[in-house]
Design a protein around this motif. Structure first.
Motif, PDB file in Angstrom:
ATOM      1  N   GLY A   5       9.411 -11.265   2.242  1.00 56.16           N
ATOM      2  CA  GLY A   5       8.038 -11.450   2.691  1.00 56.16           C
ATOM      3  C   GLY A   5       7.884 -12.456   3.813  1.00 56.16           C
ATOM      4  N   ARG A  49       9.229  -9.214   7.711  1.00 59.23           N
ATOM      5  CA  ARG A  49       8.184  -8.265   8.064  1.00 59.23           C
ATOM      6  C   ARG A  49       8.445  -7.669   9.441  1.00 59.23           C
ATOM      7  NH1 ARG A  49       2.551 -11.200   6.016  1.00 59.23           N
ATOM      8  NH2 ARG A  49       2.807 -10.691   3.799  1.00 59.23           N
ATOM      9  N   GLU A 108       3.569  -4.290   2.664  1.00 57.49           N
ATOM     10  CA  GLU A 108       3.367  -5.663   3.140  1.00 57.49           C
ATOM     11  C   GLU A 108       1.922  -5.911   3.568  1.00 57.49           C
ATOM     12  OE1 GLU A 108       5.410  -8.516   3.362  1.00 57.49           O
ATOM     13  OE2 GLU A 108       6.416  -7.270   1.860  1.00 57.49           O
ATOM     14  N   ASN A 141       3.302 -10.053  -1.433  1.00 59.18           N
ATOM     15  CA  ASN A 141       4.738 -10.233  -1.628  1.00 59.18           C
ATOM     16  C   ASN A 141       4.956 -11.488  -2.466  1.00 59.18           C
ATOM     17  OD1 ASN A 141       7.569 -11.044  -1.170  1.00 59.18           O
ATOM     18  ND2 ASN A 141       7.571  -9.347   0.283  1.00 59.18           N
TER      19      ASN A 141
END
Length: 652
Positions: free
Chosen positions: A68, A73, A182, A187
């Motif tokens: 995360g 990402r 996401e 997360n």
């Protein structure tokens, strides 16, 4: 010869990981040093075994553990572009994903609950016995990630620390699914072990798109194993079939509420939004509506906003009902989203500074998205869900191909919205006073009516009827949509209804917090009320008034008219609120059209529900008693006043 008993955990039967030591051995074999270091920060042995089983089954060429972090990402987004699951658009942070042309909604005909013969499964769902499901997973998911990267994400469906949040693993080969997760979920890599330990469970989701070919779609499947809280999905890409954190895990949460925490907890297909009352008071609402029936619009009509799709709720120690959103983003239908009705959402979609994944809209030559109903100028050509598109294009049957699919979507973080409330991350939840239920009802119910007690409120939810929408492949016509949640109720509707009666009627709810339960209907047409037009009787923005009236009703600050279907507004109150809330003149003529009771239609609706529920098992008698009482009162009213009853008849 493998076991075929009723207690087989399919993923473990296929992975054969029987200890923490065995799990770690498999993880070391399939991960590089960086990913191994990440995964071994997860200490819970059952979580590690589940991940190892998935690796053995799917046999990926690489494994990526998503912590995360901003870097992770970015890695996922870049991989989505590299794999061409997404493409960049003109606006920074915006990408487009196209599902297969034949997969533009949930594949309900290929979605199954794994069930033993004695298991109660909703009459509206498909079931498959465990031995058959085992062989289907084996034959379709073995080595399905060969040559691909498996992405493992650790999420909380709800704020960390909430008693009704649910930890969940999302294991997928699709970067689009991982990217969407996401944006839509929290997360919780760092907190996952602690939350699993505190809550005593976690969900597992395993998905692969496979080769992502149209010819594979007949073999696509979504399986939900309620006993082991595990979902399996293959050969599909639409998020409703693949992002199993969403509706797959929602089903497990419904089970948990109905069968593990009866009368204490609910898991609903509801928005959560806050309406301002006098002196900036905030009253929290939760509301159910089938997908495509204005739920996001209603959620965004709130002055402050928590969620547009799902709600976990429970009775708190102070005797109030509290709600949290298991999600942290929006996967919203964009058809008919426009500046007039949805200004805050349009700001995110049309102004820079936000991350958005578009799906199945039209992309013009300048890489700008367009969709039906946005009230903007449209290009004459572009690229959409079925390939090159031009104005006037028809399909093989001569039917016009729309500019964008009716189920085209936008995916974004809720924090992008100006009215998103920090209360969304409060693990204690929002104190929820009002619950609404609505569908696409062109000709029967008024815009708003309130149940006279909680049992009658549950019946409003049980009796939602709606025109079918584009969210389900192959669905047409008008159908019943109980609580707008029936498609996601794994067990019998009777058991679920019993949980609703027990929850909302609980004596643990203090009098000051008793729920206001109401019906909403934005889709009443002029033609259904004696006119010539198929136009709606009202506008999108009117929803703010209906919600504001309910807000004041919840605080006993406004009067009402009592009718057999429930309590409805008085004209003078609505006239004042229309002017105050949206600056609109509201005529007595329009009020009379909207709030007259068309008794033949309502009685027919009640009879539809009586007949349908009589075919279900375990339905509480309370439902039939309330429907019979309402029908008797309406029939007596018709005998006295005729089939159309004006609201003034009920005024003393």
């Amino acid at each position: 010869m493998c076991k075929t008993g009723r207690d087989i955990d399919i993923i473990n039967e296929l992975g054969k990981v029987d200890s923490e030591k065995s799990a770690k051995s498999i993880l070391k074999k399939h991960m590089d040093d960086e990913q191994l270091t990440r995964i071994l920060k997860i200490k819970h042995p059952e979580v590690l075994k589940r991940i190892a089983d998935s690796i053995v089954l799917c046999n990926p060429s690489a494994v990526f553990v998503n912590t995360g972090s901003p870097e992770d990402r970015e890695f996922i987004k870049n991989l989505a572009l590299e794999k061409k699951e997404e493409s960049s658009l003109a606006m920074k942070g915006h990408t487009i994903h196209f599902d297969l042309a034949q997969e533009q909604g949930r594949i309900i005909d290929r979605t199954y609950y794994i069930a033993n013969p004695e298991d109660q499964v909703s009459s509206l769902a498909n079931r498959m016995d465990r031995p058959t499901a085992l062989e289907q997973v084996r034959s379709n998911m073995t080595d399905i990630m060969k040559g691909m990267t498996m992405i493992i994400g650790f999420y909380m469906r709800g704020p960390v620390g909430s008693p009704v949040s649910n930890p969940a693993l999302e294991i997928t080969s699709s970067t689009y699914v991982a990217h969407s997760a996401e944006l839509l979920y929290r997360n919780a890599y760092a907190a996952f072990d602690k939350e699993v330990e505190n809550l005593g469970h976690f969900f597992t989701n395993v998905h692969s798109e496979g080769l992502n070919r149209p010819e594979d779609l007949p073999d696509a499947r979504v399986f939900m194993d309620r006993k082991f809280k595990t979902t399996y999905s293959w050969k599909c890409t639409y998020a409703g079939n693949t992002l199993l954190l969403k509706k797959g895990n929602h089903r497990f949460a419904v089970d948990k509420a109905v069968y593990e925490n009866l009368g204490q907890e609910l898991s609903e297909h509801m928005f959560i939004t806050g309406i301002h009352g006098p002196n900036d008071r905030v009253t929290w609402f939760a509301g159910a509506a089938p997908s495509g029936c204005g739920k996001t619009t209603t959620a965004m009509a709130g002055n402050v906003f928590i969620g547009d799709d799902l709600a976990q709720m429970w009775i708190a120690d102070d005797g109030s009902i509290r709600s949290v959103n298991p999600e942290a983003g929006i996967f919203g239908i964009v058809e008919d989203v426009n500046l007039e009705g949805d200004p805050l959402l349009m700001k995110v979609l049309r102004q820079p500074g936000h991350e958005v994944i578009w799906s199945n809209v039209l992309i013009d030559e300048n890489k700008v998205p367009h969709w039906v109903g946005n009230n903007e100028n449209h290009p004459d050509k572009g690229f959409n869900f079925q390939g090159d598109w031009y104005k006037g294009k028809t399909d093989e049957n001569g039917k016009p191909v729309p500019m964008s699919h009716p189920n085209s979507r936008c995916t974004l973080r809720s924090t992008s919205l100006d009215n998103y409330s920090p209360e969304a991350e409060n693990p204690k939840g929002a104190l929820t006073r009002v619950f609404t239920y609505s569908g696409r009802d062109a000709d029967t119910m008024p815009p708003v009516w309130v149940a006279q007690n909680s049992d009658a409120g549950v019946v409003i939810g049980a009796c939602i009827v709606s025109a079918a929408t584009a969210t389900e492949v192959g669905a047409t016509g008008v159908k019943r949509s109980p609580w707008a949640n029936a498609a996601f109720i794994p067990g019998s509707l009777g058991d679920y209804m019993d949980a609703q009666f027990k929850f909302f009627g609980s004596d643990k709810i203090k009098n000051d917090y008793k729920p206001v339960m109401a019906g909403l209907n934005y889709f009443l047409t002029d033609k259904a009320r004696g006119g010539d037009s198929s136009m709606l009787l009202g506008e999108k923005r009117d929803v703010k008034v209906w919600l504001s009236w309910l807000e004041r009703y919840a605080h006993n600050e406004i009067d009402h008219i009592t009718t057999p279907i429930g309590n409805i507004p008085r004209y003078d109150d609505l006239k004042s609120l229309f002017k105050q809330i949206i600056g609109k003149d509201y005529t007595k003529e329009l009020y009379t059209k909207q709030f007259s009771l068309y008794l033949d239609h309502i009685i027919k609706r009640l009879e539809l529900q009586q007949e349908a529920y009589s075919k279900e098992e375990r339905v509480p008698q309370t439902l039939f008693d309330i429907l019979a009482e309402q029908k008797q009162a309406l029939s007596a009213l018709r005998d006295t006043h005729g089939s159309i009853v004006l609201p003034d008849i009920f005024v003393n």
